[in-house]
Design a protein around this motif. Structure first.
Motif, PDB file in Angstrom:
ATOM      1  N   ASP A   5       0.840  -1.204   0.000  1.00  0.00           N
ATOM      2  CA  ASP A   5       0.000   0.000   0.000  1.00  0.00           C
ATOM      3  C   ASP A   5       0.871   1.248   0.000  1.00  0.00           C
ATOM      4  O   ASP A   5       0.599   2.213  -0.712  1.00  0.00           O
ATOM      5  CB  ASP A   5      -0.912   0.045   1.230  1.00  0.00           C
ATOM      6  CG  ASP A   5      -1.960  -1.035   1.228  1.00  0.00           C
ATOM      7  OD1 ASP A   5      -2.334  -1.505   0.144  1.00  0.00           O
ATOM      8  OD2 ASP A   5      -2.415  -1.398   2.326  1.00  0.00           O
ATOM      9  N   THR A   6       1.918   1.239   0.808  1.00  0.00           N
ATOM     10  CA  THR A   6       2.815   2.384   0.895  1.00  0.00           C
ATOM     11  C   THR A   6       3.521   2.613  -0.429  1.00  0.00           C
ATOM     12  O   THR A   6       3.594   3.744  -0.918  1.00  0.00           O
ATOM     13  CB  THR A   6       3.854   2.169   2.020  1.00  0.00           C
ATOM     14  OG1 THR A   6       3.158   1.996   3.253  1.00  0.00           O
ATOM     15  CG2 THR A   6       4.790   3.356   2.139  1.00  0.00           C
ATOM     16  N   LEU A   7       4.009   1.551  -1.036  1.00  0.00           N
ATOM     17  CA  LEU A   7       4.688   1.685  -2.328  1.00  0.00           C
ATOM     18  C   LEU A   7       3.729   2.187  -3.399  1.00  0.00           C
ATOM     19  O   LEU A   7       4.085   3.030  -4.215  1.00  0.00           O
ATOM     20  CB  LEU A   7       5.314   0.356  -2.747  1.00  0.00           C
ATOM     21  CG  LEU A   7       6.489  -0.131  -1.892  1.00  0.00           C
ATOM     22  CD1 LEU A   7       6.926  -1.520  -2.333  1.00  0.00           C
ATOM     23  CD2 LEU A   7       7.646   0.846  -1.954  1.00  0.00           C
ATOM     24  N   GLN A   8       2.502   1.697  -3.383  1.00  0.00           N
ATOM     25  CA  GLN A   8       1.500   2.161  -4.349  1.00  0.00           C
ATOM     26  C   GLN A   8       1.227   3.642  -4.140  1.00  0.00           C
ATOM     27  O   GLN A   8       1.124   4.403  -5.096  1.00  0.00           O
ATOM     28  CB  GLN A   8       0.201   1.356  -4.219  1.00  0.00           C
ATOM     29  CG  GLN A   8      -0.892   1.790  -5.171  1.00  0.00           C
ATOM     30  CD  GLN A   8      -0.571   1.538  -6.630  1.00  0.00           C
ATOM     31  OE1 GLN A   8       0.317   0.774  -6.980  1.00  0.00           O
ATOM     32  NE2 GLN A   8      -1.283   2.199  -7.503  1.00  0.00           N
ATOM     33  N   GLY A   9       1.130   4.078  -2.893  1.00  0.00           N
ATOM     34  CA  GLY A   9       0.916   5.485  -2.598  1.00  0.00           C
ATOM     35  C   GLY A   9       2.052   6.349  -3.114  1.00  0.00           C
ATOM     36  O   GLY A   9       1.826   7.433  -3.654  1.00  0.00           O
ATOM     37  N   LEU A  17       3.939   9.434   4.976  1.00  0.00           N
ATOM     38  CA  LEU A  17       3.999   8.056   5.475  1.00  0.00           C
ATOM     39  C   LEU A  17       3.513   7.977   6.916  1.00  0.00           C
ATOM     40  O   LEU A  17       3.546   6.919   7.531  1.00  0.00           O
ATOM     41  CB  LEU A  17       5.438   7.530   5.387  1.00  0.00           C
ATOM     42  CG  LEU A  17       5.996   7.345   3.984  1.00  0.00           C
ATOM     43  CD1 LEU A  17       7.460   6.927   4.048  1.00  0.00           C
ATOM     44  CD2 LEU A  17       5.188   6.327   3.211  1.00  0.00           C
ATOM     45  N   GLY A  18       3.070   9.099   7.465  1.00  0.00           N
ATOM     46  CA  GLY A  18       2.682   9.152   8.872  1.00  0.00           C
ATOM     47  C   GLY A  18       1.624   8.141   9.260  1.00  0.00           C
ATOM     48  O   GLY A  18       1.735   7.478  10.287  1.00  0.00           O
ATOM     49  N   LEU A  19       0.567   8.022   8.472  1.00  0.00           N
ATOM     50  CA  LEU A  19      -0.502   7.089   8.804  1.00  0.00           C
ATOM     51  C   LEU A  19      -0.019   5.647   8.732  1.00  0.00           C
ATOM     52  O   LEU A  19      -0.341   4.832   9.599  1.00  0.00           O
ATOM     53  CB  LEU A  19      -1.707   7.296   7.891  1.00  0.00           C
ATOM     54  CG  LEU A  19      -2.928   6.442   8.207  1.00  0.00           C
ATOM     55  CD1 LEU A  19      -3.391   6.655   9.641  1.00  0.00           C
ATOM     56  CD2 LEU A  19      -4.049   6.747   7.239  1.00  0.00           C
ATOM     57  N   SER A  20       0.778   5.328   7.732  1.00  0.00           N
ATOM     58  CA  SER A  20       1.310   3.979   7.598  1.00  0.00           C
ATOM     59  C   SER A  20       2.211   3.620   8.783  1.00  0.00           C
ATOM     60  O   SER A  20       2.104   2.534   9.355  1.00  0.00           O
ATOM     61  CB  SER A  20       2.087   3.839   6.291  1.00  0.00           C
ATOM     62  OG  SER A  20       2.637   2.553   6.179  1.00  0.00           O
ATOM     63  N   ILE A  21       3.079   4.547   9.155  1.00  0.00           N
ATOM     64  CA  ILE A  21       3.977   4.315  10.296  1.00  0.00           C
ATOM     65  C   ILE A  21       3.172   4.197  11.584  1.00  0.00           C
ATOM     66  O   ILE A  21       3.417   3.302  12.400  1.00  0.00           O
ATOM     67  CB  ILE A  21       5.030   5.430  10.385  1.00  0.00           C
ATOM     68  CG1 ILE A  21       5.985   5.341   9.191  1.00  0.00           C
ATOM     69  CG2 ILE A  21       5.797   5.362  11.707  1.00  0.00           C
ATOM     70  CD1 ILE A  21       6.871   6.551   9.015  1.00  0.00           C
TER      71      ILE A  21
END
Length: 53
Positions: A5-9, A17-21
């Motif tokens: 998901d992060t890479l796609q974003g 990246l705050g929400l992912s982290i």
């Protein structure tokens, strides 16, 4: 969110990246994160963590 998901974003131009982290940290602590969103109203994030006794 997963690493994919992060890479796609990032591919789509999303820089934060705050929400992912945050999700990864909360998950590691045994908690959950939820979001409620309303157009033109913003978003509310809720975090639940297990109580330590």
């Amino acid at each position: 969110m997963s690493r994919d998901d992060t890479l796609q974003g990032l591919r789509l131009g999303v820089r934060g990246l705050g929400l992912s982290i945050s999700q990864q940290l909360i998950s590691a602590l045994g908690g959950t994160i939820r979001v409620e969103s309303q157009p033109s109203q913003g978003a509310t994030f809720s975090v639940e963590l297990p109580r330590v006794r």
